[in-house]
Design an enzyme around this catalytic site. Structure first.
Site, PDB file in Angstrom:
ATOM      1  N   ARG A  65      10.558  -6.748   1.651  1.00 59.26           N
ATOM      2  CA  ARG A  65       9.726  -5.920   2.465  1.00 59.26           C
ATOM      3  C   ARG A  65       8.451  -6.033   1.664  1.00 59.26           C
ATOM      4  O   ARG A  65       7.336  -5.932   2.297  1.00 59.26           O
ATOM      5  CB  ARG A  65      10.493  -4.521   2.439  1.00 59.26           C
ATOM      6  CG  ARG A  65       9.458  -3.541   3.368  1.00 59.26           C
ATOM      7  CD  ARG A  65       8.996  -2.569   2.101  1.00 59.26           C
ATOM      8  NE  ARG A  65       8.068  -1.553   2.894  1.00 59.26           N
ATOM      9  CZ  ARG A  65       7.113  -1.172   2.318  1.00 59.26           C
ATOM     10  NH1 ARG A  65       6.660  -1.689   1.101  1.00 59.26           N
ATOM     11  NH2 ARG A  65       6.221  -0.229   2.805  1.00 59.26           N
TER      12      ARG A  65
ATOM     13  N   HIS B 150       2.640  -6.508   1.173  1.00 60.04           N
ATOM     14  CA  HIS B 150       1.816  -6.606   0.225  1.00 60.04           C
ATOM     15  C   HIS B 150       0.954  -8.137  -0.058  1.00 60.04           C
ATOM     16  O   HIS B 150      -0.027  -8.157  -0.455  1.00 60.04           O
ATOM     17  CB  HIS B 150       2.184  -6.042  -1.193  1.00 60.04           C
ATOM     18  CG  HIS B 150       2.447  -4.703  -1.158  1.00 60.04           C
ATOM     19  ND1 HIS B 150       1.625  -3.781  -0.983  1.00 60.04           N
ATOM     20  CD2 HIS B 150       3.862  -4.053  -1.153  1.00 60.04           C
ATOM     21  CE1 HIS B 150       2.166  -2.479  -0.907  1.00 60.04           C
ATOM     22  NE2 HIS B 150       3.505  -2.697  -1.038  1.00 60.04           N
TER      23      HIS B 150
END
Length: 72
Positions: free
Chosen positions: A26, A31
């Site tokens: 995730r 990011h």
């Protein structure tokens, strides 16, 4: 958007899930999108890991729901 954290108690009910790996995946998606996302890795996760995660999520939701009914 809401962010939910699963308790360690809930995670322990599903030892078949690599919770740390899932969180790491995730984080990469959220990011590292500017650096490019490995689409093969994403597709592999969808094809290979998502069915088990879905099954486990349904189980955990039932567990939580049953617990709430007992408490309420």
């Amino acid at each position: 958007m809401h962010h939910y954290r699963l308790s360690e108690d809930i995670k322990q009910k599903a030892p078949n899930i690599d919770w740390r790996g899932l969180s790491g995946f995730r984080n990469v998606l959220v990011h590292d999108y500017l650096n490019g996302v490995d689409l093969e890795r994403v597709w592999s996760a969808i094809a290979n890991d998502l069915p088990e995660l879905k099954k486990t999520a349904k189980f955990l939701l039932k567990t939580i729901d049953l617990r709430q009914k007992e408490d309420g």
